[in-house]
Every structure is written in structure tokens, then in C-alpha cells.
Design a protein around this motif. Sequence first.
Motif, mmCIF file in Angstrom:
data_model
loop_
_atom_site.group_PDB
_atom_site.id
_atom_site.type_symbol
_atom_site.label_atom_id
_atom_site.label_comp_id
_atom_site.label_asym_id
_atom_site.label_seq_id
_atom_site.Cartn_x
_atom_site.Cartn_y
_atom_site.Cartn_z
ATOM 1 N N GLN A 35 0.813 -1.208 0.000
ATOM 2 C CA GLN A 35 0.000 0.000 0.000
ATOM 3 C C GLN A 35 0.847 1.257 0.000
ATOM 4 O O GLN A 35 2.003 1.240 0.404
ATOM 5 C CB GLN A 35 -0.861 0.031 1.265
ATOM 6 N N VAL A 55 -3.945 4.981 0.328
ATOM 7 C CA VAL A 55 -5.177 4.304 0.758
ATOM 8 C C VAL A 55 -6.008 5.193 1.685
ATOM 9 O O VAL A 55 -7.209 5.348 1.499
ATOM 10 C CB VAL A 55 -4.853 2.995 1.514
ATOM 11 N N ALA A 138 -5.889 9.284 -13.907
ATOM 12 C CA ALA A 138 -6.984 8.953 -12.997
ATOM 13 C C ALA A 138 -7.290 7.482 -13.204
ATOM 14 O O ALA A 138 -6.876 6.902 -14.209
ATOM 15 C CB ALA A 138 -8.203 9.798 -13.320
ATOM 16 N N ASP A 139 -7.986 6.874 -12.266
ATOM 17 C CA ASP A 139 -8.390 5.483 -12.504
ATOM 18 C C ASP A 139 -9.912 5.390 -12.584
ATOM 19 O O ASP A 139 -10.607 6.408 -12.566
ATOM 20 C CB ASP A 139 -7.797 4.542 -11.442
ATOM 21 N N GLU A 140 -10.431 4.158 -12.675
ATOM 22 C CA GLU A 140 -11.862 4.007 -12.921
ATOM 23 C C GLU A 140 -12.722 4.434 -11.737
ATOM 24 O O GLU A 140 -13.910 4.646 -11.880
ATOM 25 C CB GLU A 140 -12.187 2.561 -13.346
ATOM 26 N N THR A 201 -8.232 14.202 -17.281
ATOM 27 C CA THR A 201 -9.652 14.468 -17.462
ATOM 28 C C THR A 201 -10.398 13.429 -16.633
ATOM 29 O O THR A 201 -10.125 12.234 -16.753
ATOM 30 C CB THR A 201 -10.045 14.291 -18.944
ATOM 31 N N VAL A 202 -11.273 13.862 -15.769
ATOM 32 C CA VAL A 202 -11.944 12.932 -14.854
ATOM 33 C C VAL A 202 -13.451 13.156 -14.864
ATOM 34 O O VAL A 202 -13.917 14.297 -14.794
ATOM 35 C CB VAL A 202 -11.413 13.100 -13.414
ATOM 36 N N ARG A 203 -14.185 12.063 -14.939
ATOM 37 C CA ARG A 203 -15.650 12.168 -14.933
ATOM 38 C C ARG A 203 -16.123 12.767 -13.604
ATOM 39 O O ARG A 203 -15.413 12.723 -12.599
ATOM 40 C CB ARG A 203 -16.273 10.781 -15.128
ATOM 41 N N ILE A 316 -14.988 3.716 -3.185
ATOM 42 C CA ILE A 316 -15.270 2.761 -4.256
ATOM 43 C C ILE A 316 -14.158 1.704 -4.308
ATOM 44 O O ILE A 316 -14.412 0.509 -4.379
ATOM 45 C CB ILE A 316 -15.374 3.475 -5.623
ATOM 46 N N ARG A 317 -12.911 2.177 -4.233
ATOM 47 C CA ARG A 317 -11.774 1.242 -4.312
ATOM 48 C C ARG A 317 -11.732 0.306 -3.118
ATOM 49 O O ARG A 317 -11.385 -0.859 -3.246
ATOM 50 C CB ARG A 317 -10.458 2.010 -4.379
ATOM 51 N N SER A 318 -12.076 0.814 -1.946
ATOM 52 C CA SER A 318 -11.880 0.009 -0.729
ATOM 53 C C SER A 318 -13.093 -0.788 -0.295
ATOM 54 O O SER A 318 -12.964 -1.653 0.572
ATOM 55 C CB SER A 318 -11.459 0.920 0.434
ATOM 56 N N LYS A 322 -17.722 -3.775 -3.124
ATOM 57 C CA LYS A 322 -17.627 -3.035 -4.382
ATOM 58 C C LYS A 322 -18.809 -2.115 -4.657
ATOM 59 O O LYS A 322 -19.215 -1.915 -5.797
ATOM 60 C CB LYS A 322 -17.470 -4.009 -5.583
ATOM 61 N N ASP A 324 -20.477 1.328 -5.336
ATOM 62 C CA ASP A 324 -19.925 2.453 -6.078
ATOM 63 C C ASP A 324 -20.819 3.658 -5.853
ATOM 64 O O ASP A 324 -21.888 3.775 -6.457
ATOM 65 C CB ASP A 324 -19.857 2.066 -7.560
ATOM 66 N N GLN A 327 -22.038 5.598 -8.899
ATOM 67 C CA GLN A 327 -23.097 4.933 -9.652
ATOM 68 C C GLN A 327 -24.440 5.063 -8.905
ATOM 69 O O GLN A 327 -25.475 5.324 -9.518
ATOM 70 C CB GLN A 327 -22.715 3.453 -9.804
#
Lengths: 335, 272
Positions: A35, A55, A138-140, A201-203, A316-318, A322, A324, A327
Motif C-alpha cells: 500500500q 489508501v 486517474a483510474d476508474e 480528465t476525470v468524470r 469505491i476502491r476500498s 464493491k 460504487d 453509480q
Amino acid sequence: MPILVKLLQRTSYNSLIEKLLDEFQVYAPVKKGKQVLYERIRAVHDMETDYLLPVLSAKSLVFPPVETLFTFERKKEGVDVLPVAVENLPERVLLGVRPCDARGIAILRQTFAQEPVDAIFEARFNKTILIGLSCATADEACFCGNRAGDTTGSDILLTQVSNGDYLAEIITEKGQRLVERHADLFETPTELPDKAAFVATVRGLDNVENLPALLKAAFDSKVFDQQSLACIGCGTCTYVCPVCSCFDMQDETQGSKGRRVRCWDSCGFSCFTVHTSGHNPRETQGQRWRQRVMHKFSYLPESNHTFGCVGCGRCIRSCPVKLDISQLINQIAHV
Amino acid sequence: MNTLHTLSRQQLELGAQVIIGYTPGSNGTSGTSRPPKPFFAQSPEEVEQLIFDDTCHYNLAVYLTKKEVTALGKRVLFATLPTLRSIIRLAVEHQVNEGDVAVIVRANDTEYALLNTLAEMETFLNGRTPAMSQEDREQLDALLAMNQEERWAFWKEAFETCIRCYACRQACPLCYCATCAATANQPQWIPVAQHALGNTEWHLMRAMHLAGRCITCGQCGEACPMGLPVHLLAFYLAETVQHEYGAASGLTLTETTPMSVYKPEDTTNFIR
């Protein structure tokens, strides 16, 4: 708007860190096992450079998981109460803090600086200089809504530009004083690089401006029960969150001495709102999930004119199951 | 026709209130799909969103004792082998009754089967006990090879890192106590605050409560946001109990709980 814009060469950044290590306690992202966490560094090479987000958020540096508020001792003539000596708190610099985390600290401060002002938080905050670092990727899970280069909360924000050097935006007087002390390391740019080209660029969330009203209208909706069926009721989302600020108070005693501590607590826990009588106003996970959503996207916008979410995506990641939040919020926004 | 969806729809028609399975994870900025997540299908339309393949391994038995889920009525669960073991164990501990739950299992790579009774689940498990993953085996062996001081240093650091979010407890199908000793405050057994002492007491207490009960799904370790291998504490105790008493957990409906059952023929004599 920044007070000043400078350029900081990559090598100068390292020299700056070395100088800061002499003057301050320096905290930065550090690799610990698998981590990355914000931890104290003692040398430039302790700092991890390959990371998206630690984290835990930088919240833990201004509002630690557990902290002593005062100590006490029972004596024959009464009880002595010794407040924490805030003047002894160290001067610190936080490095490599992502814009979402810096923004989180700014929102936390709004909460803790309300009357009555939280003296410990405020003292720690005043003794902290925050040097942010824009996100090139950025990630998902990220959903900050194009705030990867946002300056809110940073005293200085660095953005790595084409040749690896940094654009340094000096945002506050705290940041300005630091730059002035090390003026030799900063250069005045002849031509400003196009910062926007170097940040991700991030949503963001859908229909953001109408969210508070939409949520209010959805208060009695079954949607919260449905969405939280999979929630297992742990405190992960709230503990990794840069903005969640709920805490518990505990008195820890040993013999006639003791201390009162403030420690993180979570609205996701089933016992969070249990009254002494045994009555629990938030008996179901649906009610607890609704509280988390409302607090972030309805109550805080109303009371503090800000969302209680910076879109860092940590929850969301942790989340063990899962879930979200982006969402689920969008689901409500489209109802 | 997808057998999985057909089976699930049939179950809803036959009176099950909810099918607890998996659905693909959400997409985000990068467009890559996140891992599958638990999904509660309560209508034929929702059944269409269910999947059950190699990527689905979350132990859904954790939902069998969640009151908001039990309130829905009869449940049908997608079950992996650890999920089945959890159900058997929950039945042994009287937390699941015959008729409360049916499961859909993967009979092989392409076929799904419905198991309606606890006895059918017990039979299905026969001869299908998975071993610990190689990574867990290696890490546990490495811990066992340490001397006591090194091992203590390892766990001390882990416990200091713990943030007490209780994801390990909440993700565990066998941590179903309505009031956990860790959060009880009359009396308060262990410190609530996230410091090394409280955290250490928490993890050791949890490990001891699971000794002889843990079915070694490893979900506690997987749930930990700090990446702490807390499941290895439980795994070690599971192995120890199996070694001492010859009993693994969650395999037969007639099994006991070695750590809470006294037999006159027990070889240890501390209790006499």
C-alpha cells in the motif's frame, strides 16, 4: 487565483524537500508493503513517486484516527484536567497531496472551525503547509469532475509539466512565505506552460447542481434500502473518506489517571446512533446509507455550501462489496 | 437459454424472494470494468443482470444473517465452495434453518445446479475441500518459520496499521453476533480507539472467537482496506484446531465446535 506562479525544476524540488526536512516534520506518500500511505519521511528517497492516491486520505494527518484531547488525574482535592499543549504541535509540511485530498482538508476545516472552534484541529492546521500535486492520470474509481489540478486547500500546488519540471502555483500566504524562504530554488517563468494539458480528465457526477433537491425529494424512497442491501455495515468508506468527520469520545483510564480521546467513528455502524434506552433511530442499513448520502450531498451543501464528497473514489476502491457511490448517486439523480 | 438465469427465474416463481448473486462491476473514467459485486435480484428483469463465473468469489453467506436481507424472505444464494461451508457451519450453529436458503452452484465450467436442502449442500461438499491458496500457504509458513520475537514484530506493525473499520468482522459470514464484544460498552471489554492496544486486543479476540469455526474463506483479509493479512490468524487457528481435534469446520451437519464442547475423553486435562 494564485498569488504567484513559478517554475520548479525537478532537481530543485528534491533540494527543496531536503531543506524542508531540516526545518519541518515532512509527510509524503510512502510505500508500505503493498500500500501507499501518507507517512513521515526522513529523506527524499522515502517518498513514493509512483502512486495515484494513498489508501487513507490526508485527513488522517489533520484529524488522526485517535488523538488525546486532554489528560486527567483524580486527586484528594479534586480532578486535575490538563489540556493538550497545542503550542507543542510540530510545524509540518505535507508533500504530494492530491487536489482531492487538499480539498477534503479545506472542507474538514469548515466543519472544525465552526463555533466553537476546535482548538486542536485549528492549531494543527495552522502549523501545516500543504504542497499539493496535480494528477496526470486517474483510474476508474476517480470522479472528481475535472478537478485534477484544482488549487483549493493547497498552499502551493505543483503540476508536473512536459519536461518533468513543475509548475508551482502559490495559493496562500503560508505558501508564499515558504517560497520566499527558498526563493533561489524557484524560477520565474518567461512563458507559462498550458497547465490543463498536463492534468487528467476525470468524470464527475451527473446532474450535480440539482442533487441536493433531488435527494431531499427522495428521502422516503425505497431506493436507499435497495442500494444498501449489499452493504455489510463496516466503516471502511467513512474511514478512507477525506471528508467524513464523525468521531467518538472515549475516556481511557488507568488507576487514578486517564485521558479523553477522540477517535474516528462511522455512520455505517449499526451501533452509531443507539441511544442509552436501546432505541436506535437508524435501525436499518438503508437508513444509515441514506444518512451518509444526505450528509454529503444535501445537508453539507445546505449548511456549508459545499458537497461533503471530493470524488476521490477511495470508498469505491476500498469497499469490500464493491459498492460504487458515484453509480448509486447517479441512479438517484436519474430517478 | 442461460441455465443460470432460467434457474434463478424459476426460483423466484417458486416463492424465493431474492436471488443473491453477482453482477459485473461498474465502469469508471478509464472504462475498465471493476470486479463483480454482490447483486440482489428480486424480479425476473433483475435476474438478467446476474453472472456467476470464475471471477465471482465473494462469500455471499455473509448476507444470510443480515437482518435487512432475512426480512425479505426465502433467499437463493450463488454459492462457491467456501459459501457452502459457511452455510453448513451456520446451520450447525443454528443460524440457518432448513428451508431458509437454497443455493445455485457451479456443477462444472458450464453447468449450474440447484441445491435445495442442507443435506444436498453437505453432499456436494464431500471431496471438494479446496486447499489454502499458494500465496496464503507461503505467507503462513513464513510466519511460522519466524521466531516469536519476529512474529510479534510482524503483527505489532499490522495491528498499529489497523484503522478498526471492522471490515474483517462485517465481511465474515461467521461474525454474526448482534452485539459484538468489541463495540459493547457495558462493560467495555476492549478499548474502542484505534490504537495499538485496542487493535491488538480486537484481532486476538476475533481470532479466538473463530477458532474451530472459521471455514478459511479468507474474506476478512480480502476485505481489509489496509491490506493486512488478518485472515492468517484465523487460518492458523483453524489448522491448529484441526490438528488437535481432527475437526475442520463447515463440512458436516453433525460436526461440533471443539473449542466449546467438553468431552470426558478429551486428552487435555486442564479442565479437570
